[in-house]
Design an enzyme around this catalytic site. Sequence first.
Site, PDB file in Angstrom:
ATOM      1  CE  LYS A 122      -4.220  -1.010   2.582  1.00 57.20           C
ATOM      2  NZ  LYS A 122      -4.835  -0.432   3.689  1.00 57.20           N
TER       3      LYS A 122
ATOM      4  CE  LYS B  28      -8.000  -8.024   2.149  1.00 64.56           C
ATOM      5  NZ  LYS B  28      -7.353  -7.551   3.318  1.00 64.56           N
TER       6      LYS B  28
ATOM      7  CE  LYS C 134      -5.039  -6.303  -1.170  1.00 68.16           C
ATOM      8  NZ  LYS C 134      -4.700  -7.656  -1.603  1.00 68.16           N
TER       9      LYS C 134
HETATM   10  P1  TYM Z   1      -9.898  -5.247   8.471  1.00 71.33           P
HETATM   11  O1  TYM Z   1     -10.740  -4.120   8.951  1.00 71.33           O
HETATM   12  O2  TYM Z   1      -9.261  -5.145   7.122  1.00 71.33           O
HETATM   13  O3  TYM Z   1     -10.739  -6.573   8.496  1.00 71.33           O
HETATM   14  C1  TYM Z   1     -11.520  -6.906   9.638  1.00 71.33           C
HETATM   15  C2  TYM Z   1     -11.510  -8.413   9.825  1.00 71.33           C
HETATM   16  O4  TYM Z   1     -12.074  -9.060   8.686  1.00 71.33           O
HETATM   17  C3  TYM Z   1     -11.164 -10.027   8.171  1.00 71.33           C
HETATM   18  N1  TYM Z   1     -11.282 -10.051   6.703  1.00 71.33           N
HETATM   19  C4  TYM Z   1     -11.443 -11.155   5.971  1.00 71.33           C
HETATM   20  N2  TYM Z   1     -11.544 -12.446   6.322  1.00 71.33           N
HETATM   21  C5  TYM Z   1     -11.734 -13.342   5.322  1.00 71.33           C
HETATM   22  N3  TYM Z   1     -11.798 -13.003   4.008  1.00 71.33           N
HETATM   23  C6  TYM Z   1     -11.698 -11.719   3.604  1.00 71.33           C
HETATM   24  N4  TYM Z   1     -11.792 -11.400   2.324  1.00 71.33           N
HETATM   25  C7  TYM Z   1     -11.507 -10.727   4.616  1.00 71.33           C
HETATM   26  N5  TYM Z   1     -11.378  -9.371   4.593  1.00 71.33           N
HETATM   27  C8  TYM Z   1     -11.229  -8.985   5.871  1.00 71.33           C
HETATM   28  C9  TYM Z   1      -9.798  -9.532   8.605  1.00 71.33           C
HETATM   29  O5  TYM Z   1      -8.845 -10.560   8.615  1.00 71.33           O
HETATM   30  C10 TYM Z   1     -10.090  -8.981   9.970  1.00 71.33           C
HETATM   31  O6  TYM Z   1     -10.099  -9.997  10.937  1.00 71.33           O
HETATM   32  N6  TYM Z   1      -5.676  -4.503  11.035  1.00 71.33           N
HETATM   33  C11 TYM Z   1      -7.020  -5.050  11.080  1.00 71.33           C
HETATM   34  C12 TYM Z   1      -7.895  -4.433  12.154  1.00 71.33           C
HETATM   35  C13 TYM Z   1      -7.309  -4.456  13.524  1.00 71.33           C
HETATM   36  C14 TYM Z   1      -7.267  -5.572  14.402  1.00 71.33           C
HETATM   37  C15 TYM Z   1      -6.666  -5.060  15.598  1.00 71.33           C
HETATM   38  C16 TYM Z   1      -7.675  -6.897  14.305  1.00 71.33           C
HETATM   39  C17 TYM Z   1      -6.769  -3.394  14.171  1.00 71.33           C
HETATM   40  N7  TYM Z   1      -6.378  -3.746  15.414  1.00 71.33           N
HETATM   41  C18 TYM Z   1      -6.460  -5.915  16.688  1.00 71.33           C
HETATM   42  C19 TYM Z   1      -7.464  -7.733  15.404  1.00 71.33           C
HETATM   43  C20 TYM Z   1      -6.867  -7.246  16.584  1.00 71.33           C
HETATM   44  C21 TYM Z   1      -7.717  -4.791   9.764  1.00 71.33           C
HETATM   45  O7  TYM Z   1      -7.363  -3.894   9.032  1.00 71.33           O
HETATM   46  O8  TYM Z   1      -8.793  -5.589   9.545  1.00 71.33           O
END
Ligand code: TYM
Length: 320
Positions: free
Chosen positions: A109, A190, A193
């Site tokens: 990114k 995925k 995106k």
């Molecule tokens: P984020 O907001 O991108 O996604 C939230 C959660 O959804 C899951 N996820 C998916 N799982 C399966 N298939 C997909 N296509 C898919 N897209 C998203 C992600 O794996 C996630 O669990 N950095 C993290 C947010 C975060 C976080 C944390 C998570 C910030 N602090 C502490 C756990 C603990 C994020 O950007 O997720």
Amino acid sequence: MNTTLSLLKPTGHLTLGNLLGALRPMALAQDGSDCFYGVCDLHALTVAQDPARLRASVREVATLLLAAGLERSTLFIQSHVPSHSELAYLLESTAYVGELNRMIQFKEKGRGQPSTRASLFTYPTLMAADILLYRPTQVPVGEDQRQHVELTRDLAIRFNATYGPVFTVPELVRPALGARVMDLADPSSKMGKSHADGSGIIYLLDSPDVIRRKVARAVTDSDTGSDAVRRDPVNKPGVTNLIELLEAAGGSLESITTYGALKTATTEVVVELLRPLQVRYAELAQHPDHVQARYAAGAARCREVTAPVLLDAQAAMGIG
Ligand code: TYM
């Protein structure tokens, strides 16, 4: 009782990937675990956001967490619990530039672009702070967050070894099905995106008609043999993704022999999976005060629970 924690980023609408990869495992963890679940608004600031849009997104995601069945958890908005940013700075002061440089998300990114926000680079240390402040044993996330959770574990282990035993080293929890839901129009990336038109993304609030249309247009392949409907992530990523969606949403492949039948069955189970969530969301959206009160109470509890952990970390490092 053990503790579970996970957060979701309020950038855009939540998707079926978010539900299968995170929200559903998060809901299941409520049996037998003290759960802390939140909306990470600070993380949204790693890229440009329109402030009014961000506020609306936070509200929508907060409401969706409740609609997705997380009623028995402590729910909060990250920026309402200041210890997250405070611990993030301490962890930034233990993480190495080399480690952060290796993060796939940063590479994809923003690495190498001068106007990339500094917070995108340090994002994993804020995420580590989100987690470690609650001393959770489990972090339910989708596969794309594995590298971040592993870094969190490394930082916790290093901190404990350097300064004393302050943090619990958490385990990542991933669902058996749906840990990595792929885009229907481009099954090599995925779901979630930002694809220009969102045609391959099923949003949690999509109507049954929209879902039907998106699944009907999902990319498959030109295989017509009697065994065309089968898992083969390398050669048949689109079909494999549909099969995984069907099964993750509670359907069965039994007696399905054509792509048309696969798409119809997948549409049906996904529509049924989302229906109760959408009904509940519509109800909650009528009562924003109720949602807000839940999150205010949640943040109050989070401030209480995290304060001693932050103090322990500060004391161990010789400050505070
Ligand atoms: P984020 O907001 O991108 O996604 C939230 C959660 O959804 C899951 N996820 C998916 N799982 C399966 N298939 C997909 N296509 C898919 N897209 C998203 C992600 O794996 C996630 O669990 N950095 C993290 C947010 C975060 C976080 C944390 C998570 C910030 N602090 C502490 C756990 C603990 C994020 O950007 O997720």
